[in-house]
Design an enzyme around this catalytic site. Structure first.
Site, mmCIF file in Angstrom:
data_model
loop_
_atom_site.group_PDB
_atom_site.id
_atom_site.type_symbol
_atom_site.label_atom_id
_atom_site.label_comp_id
_atom_site.label_asym_id
_atom_site.label_seq_id
_atom_site.Cartn_x
_atom_site.Cartn_y
_atom_site.Cartn_z
ATOM 1 N N LYS A 68 42.756 47.329 35.843
ATOM 2 C CA LYS A 68 42.105 46.056 35.498
ATOM 3 C C LYS A 68 40.974 46.379 34.525
ATOM 4 O O LYS A 68 40.305 47.414 34.672
ATOM 5 C CB LYS A 68 41.558 45.448 36.795
ATOM 6 C CG LYS A 68 40.938 44.073 36.677
ATOM 7 C CD LYS A 68 40.476 43.602 38.081
ATOM 8 C CE LYS A 68 39.981 42.171 38.067
ATOM 9 N NZ LYS A 68 39.594 41.705 39.443
ATOM 10 N N SER A 111 41.715 37.237 40.499
ATOM 11 C CA SER A 111 41.429 37.565 39.120
ATOM 12 C C SER A 111 42.200 38.782 38.613
ATOM 13 O O SER A 111 42.283 38.982 37.397
ATOM 14 C CB SER A 111 39.926 37.817 38.961
ATOM 15 O OG SER A 111 39.543 38.971 39.688
ATOM 16 N N SER A 147 40.762 38.659 45.091
ATOM 17 C CA SER A 147 41.287 38.934 43.752
ATOM 18 C C SER A 147 42.300 40.069 43.658
ATOM 19 O O SER A 147 42.888 40.272 42.601
ATOM 20 C CB SER A 147 40.135 39.217 42.784
ATOM 21 O OG SER A 147 39.526 38.022 42.387
#
Lengths: 489, 484
Positions: A81, A156, A180
């Site tokens: 990420k 996310s 997330s």
């Protein structure tokens, strides 16, 4: 399914050990797959072919010279990420305000992955500063769910879930502040683990809400998640909140099954408005556990209904302070329109932050302001204590809690992006775990009739990642959901 | 009505930089004088993802200070973020302590014309310093130097117990002496490592409700502190007497004009939005740690001063001068322990010759002590006491001792500075001179007493200048007869 990109992390590791494949071939297979499918999925913000191939080459040479592997995943690529600092590499947190920011140091997890010989193949999309549940709040572009390209992969860590689900890479790291990792894992048919707060160092992880943020893996199998966690977990003297505890083996008890374990089902987690197919799949999973010899116990977490409100005061409060450093003075975006110091701050932040980030900064600033602190921030902290006590009480009766991960399966892109409250409600089953600092994992437990994945959430006692992974593995072993792949041609 | 009809109420906030080798939350050096931003890292630059790690030495220094000021030490204290934007504040917040500081409820005793007075210390907390903005007017730029960002500070806040500018200055001197004694601060007001803000209000005598206070900044010398407070008291009295009301505000002292001016208006008043820092767990101290720190506390200046008066029979003035600096006091005590003579004489040498050396050559106490160890110092004074050397010659020897690090006796003999006090030798020289100058002797005895100087000169010449002049005088007068 004979493709290298279909291999799990541990399958790849096995083939490397057997000399059947090289690390460079594994990396190249990922790069090829990314070139083929990512134009549709858009999981990657940047692909670091050069860096990954160099790491693969180094790994290969070590293997050829007979040097023992640096870790069980030496030579097996993963992706990150875009929220972890890596020296010399751009890190944006999905925000315009950090576009072009080159990190001057390695996050501890990045350093540990490098030391483990894991090639890092690129940076995955996310909601800006990890604020969101759909990856639509990325400042760059939305990512699509490989199971249905019109839908969101969750968020996310939606770039991470989409990339792993689409077989572009077999594992990825995400961060989980209110769900997330677990929610995108559930929406993409993956295993997603949020460790206990303090288990994995946050040093070098761009902060959203420090008291809730935690780093964890997304993968296709429970064993892969355990292997990745094994590399990144452990005390870090650079993070004062990382626990100075011995790290157990997360894989040793994976196959031990659930016979004799007491699994709690919190009634508050079967909320109104839950998708009936999700409910049915989770109820079937509960039956399956009963069938495997677990004792199912109804439990109550009475303060759950206040958790969402508390979370949306505490997380924005911390964010309002954590994001103050993006001021245009030292790094990142600096507005060209500013002529005074006040303008520099106002214009830089107005131009650099997206609407959702601004919304949370304003919420958090409000919650901490003189005259409102007691009514909002302090009250929210009291609720947090009550939520934590609910869990402590429940864990006196049971070994783990099981529930749906998300009340709904993957939703259409755009369906909730303009409705913050609807978006916030998506976290209702995942964020109490963050408030209490507990470990949680989502594991695939079925599909809707329309072919959308459904996730089962397992929450454990503090530091009992091994326990929840074992429970997740027991289910995985008896079902074939994890083996299904989305069709992307 | 006039200033005399009002009572001033003053409280002080001191920021003292701690003498740790590294910053409070990272490993960067705290040294001065480096190139801008040379001592920085991701943590003190506030880089994305960087996290603070507490320097334990800062805690030790804070506890040491708290114990020395008689504070209660909080076993669990909490780090808080103070949020505001400024270019020299890299994270957009300062890590400080707010509602749960490490130390509370202390006291400092000061001397006033009415005698001793105890000033209460409200709290002491730890925090990080900000960096420095350097305005480059020629280039139209403001540059930011973050070398100081993250240097540890103690904020020491008094209760509003001070009533005059003199008391405020005395409180600061006592506090500074204590901090320097503890080895936690260098006490330098001019360079800003010991900084002070003053909260000042006035009330009519005979009333007990405090007036509206103003906060004074930029007080970087004891003189400015007195001037600024006196100015501000007079200003507030004038405002009230002319029917106005004092406005709560921050005012900057301008030493060139000797006045205070508003610095920030109320509209810009900050809401710092303090909240507990989620990156740092609460600081928990064990009783054992606190007691261990207590066991290392040195004797503090006032206690030492009292002991110098009581045990060494020194005047109060001497005791205060000698105890103002810990190294000086310890040097003095080391000399006392090996010197059997008059302590007042030793004190005079410290306030005279030791001070002169330090001033003239810009050296420290430890430089002097290294060159002139207590045993050598005592040996030199012993020679004076024996009359083996004159006071003036001893000063010359002292300078030479400092230059070379040698013991005094060798220098005295090498330089021929020893004086002859032996009565036999002096009498012999006197007899010889008197015998050679029978005419002058007769003239002296006839009443020409001015000739005494001539005889002294001749004797000293014969003794090559080494006769003890006092003894030579005595012997001459005796031998020349009663008229002298």
């Amino acid at each position: 399914m004979g493709e290298l990109s279909d291999l799990t992390l541990l399958e790849s590791a096995k083939r490397l050990a057997a000399g059947e494949v090289s690390s460079e071939e594994l990396v190249q297979a990922c790069l090829d797959r990314i070139a083929t499918v990512d134009p549709k999925v858009r999981a990657f913000l940047r692909v670091d072919a050069e860096g990954a191939l160099a790491a693969a080459k180094a790994s290969h040479q070590r293997r050829r010279s007979g040097i023992p592997p640096l870790s069980p995943l030496d030579g097996v690529p993963i992706a990150l990420k875009d929220i972890f600092c890596e020296v010399g590499k751009e890190t944006t947190a999905g925000s315009k305000i950090l576009e072009g920011f080159i990190a001057p140091y390695d996050a501890t997890v990045v350093a540990r992955l490098k030391a483990a010989g894991v090639p890092l193949i690129g940076r995955l999309n996310l909601d800006e500063f990890a604020m969101g549940s759909s990856t639509e709040h990325s400042a760059f572009f939305p990512t699509r769910n490989p199971w249905d390209l019109t839908r969101s992969p969750g968020g996310s860590s939606g770039g991470s879930s989409a990339a792993v689900a689409a077989r572009m890479v077999a594992g990825a790291l995400g961060t989980d502040t209110g769900g997330s990792i677990r929610q995108p894992a559930a929406l993409c048919n993956l295993v997603g683990l949020k460790p206990t707060w303090g288990r994995v160092s946050r040093y070098g992880v761009i902060a959203y809400a420090s008291s809730l943020d935690q780093v964890g893996p997304l993968s296709r199998t429970v064993a892969d998640a355990a292997a990745l966690l094994q590399i990144i977990a452990g005390h870090d003297p650079r993070d004062s909140t990382s626990a100075n505890l011995e790290v157990p083996s997360f894989s040793a008890s994976l196959e031990d099954g659930v016979k004799g374990l007491r699994l709690g089902v919190p009634k508050e987690y079967f909320v109104d408005g839950m998708d009936p197919e999700v409910r049915a799949a989770v109820e079937a999973a509960i039956d399956a556990y009963r069938g495997m010899g677990a004792e199912i116990v109804d439990v109550s977490l009475p303060h759950t209904r206040y958790a969402l409100a508390a979370y949306y005061l505490i997380a924005p409060a911390e964010a309002s302070s954590n994001l103050a450093r993006y001021d245009g003075v030292r790094f990142g975006l600096r507005s060209e329109r500013a002529h005074t110091l006040g303008d520099l701050y106002a214009h830089t932040r107005a131009e650099g932050f997206g609407a959702e980030v601004k919304r949370r900064i304003m919420l958090g600033t409000w919650a901490l302001s003189a005259g409102y602190y007691d009514a909002y921030y302090l009250k929210a902290q009291k609720v947090r204590t009550l939520v934590r006590r609910d869990f402590e009480e429940a864990f006196r009766q049971v070994d783990a809690l099981i529930s749906p991960t998300s009340p709904v399966p993957a939703f259409e892109l755009g369906a909730k992006a303009e409705d913050p409250l609807a978006m916030y409600l998506l976290d209702v089953l995942t964020l109490p775990c963050n408030l209490a600092g507990l470990p949680g994992v989502s594991v695939p437990c079925g599909f809707t009739r329309g072919g959308l994945p459904i996730g089962l959430q397992i929450l454990g006692r503090p530091w009992d990642e091994a326990g929840i992974l074992r429970i997740a593995r027991a289910f995985e072993r008896e079902h074939d959901f994890s083996q299904r792949a989305p069709v992307l041609t | 009505m006039s200033v005399a009809d009002f009572q001033a109420v003053i409280g002080l906030e001191v920021h003292a930089q701690l003498l740790t080798a590294t910053k409070i939350f990272c490993g960067c050096a705290t040294a001065f004088g480096a190139e801008p931003n040379a001592y920085t890292c991701p943590v003190c630059l506030g880089m994305p993802g960087a996290l603070p790690v507490l320097n334990e030495k800062v805690v030790e220094f804070a506890v040491r200070t708290g114990l020395a000021l008689g504070c209660e030490i909080r076993e669990t204290s909490v780090w808080a973020r103070k949020n505001y934007f400024y270019p020299d504040l890299p994270k957009g917040y300062q890590i400080s302590q707010y509602d749960l500081p490490i130390c509370e409820h202390g006291r400092i005793t000061i001397d006033t014309p009415e005698g001793e007075k105890t000033i209460r210390v409200r709290r002491i907390h730890m925090e990080e310093d900000a960096g420095k903005n350097v305005h480059d007017a020629a280039a139209g730029l403001t540059r930011v130097d973050l070398n100081r960002a993250g240097v540890p500070l103690l904020e020491i806040v008094s209760e509003p117990d001070l009533r005059t500018a003199e008391e405020a200055a005395e409180y600061l001197k006592q506090l500074r002496d204590i901090l320097v004694y503890l080895g936690v601060n260098d006490g330098n007001l001019e360079e800003g490592s010991f900084r002070c803000d003053a909260n000042v209000s006035v009330m009519r005598r005979g009333t007990s409700d405090f007036g509206t206070r103003t906060e004074l900044k930029n007080l970087n010398s004891f003189r400015f502190i007195r001037q600024a407070i006196d100015y501000e008291i007079a200003r507030q009295v004038e405002v009230i007497e002319s029917g106005g009301a004092v406005v709560q505000e921050t005012r900057l002292y301008d030493p060139d004009r000797g006045e205070t001016r508003p610095m920030r208006s109320k509209e810009e008043a900050h809401d710092y939005r303090y909240f507990p820092d989620p990156d740092l767990p609460p600081l928990r101290l064990s009783r054992a740690f606190i007691e261990q720190v207590r066991s290392t506390l040195p004797e503090l200046p006032r206690a030492k001063q009292a002991r110098f008066v009581a045990e060494l029979a020194l005047p109060a003035y001497d005791a205060r001068v000698l105890t103002a600096d810990r190294a000086l006091a310890e040097y003095f005590e080391a000399c006392v322990s090996v010197y059997a003579g008059d302590r007042k004489k030793l004190a005079n040498w410290f306030m005279g010759e030791v001070a002169r050396l330090m001033n003239e050559r810009g050296v420290s106490v430890s430089d002097v002590r290294e060159k002139i160890p207590p045993a050598h110092f005592a040996a030199l004074l012993g020679e004076i006491d024996k009359g083996a050397i004159s006071n003036n010659a001893a000063k010359e020897v002292f300078s030479e001792m400092f230059r070379t690090g040698r013991e005094p006796l060798g220098i005295i003999s090498e330089k021929g500075l020893a004086q002859i006090s032996d009565l036999g030798a002096i009498e012999q020289a006197v007899d010889e001179i008197l015998a050679k100058n029978a005419d002058s002797v007769a003239s002296y005895r006839a009443g020409n007493q001015k000739l005494l100087g001539f005889f002294v000169g001749q004797v000293m010449k014969a003794m090559k200048g080494k006769g003890n002049p006092q003894r030579v005088n005595e012997v001459l007068r005796k031998k020349l007869g009663g008229q002298g």
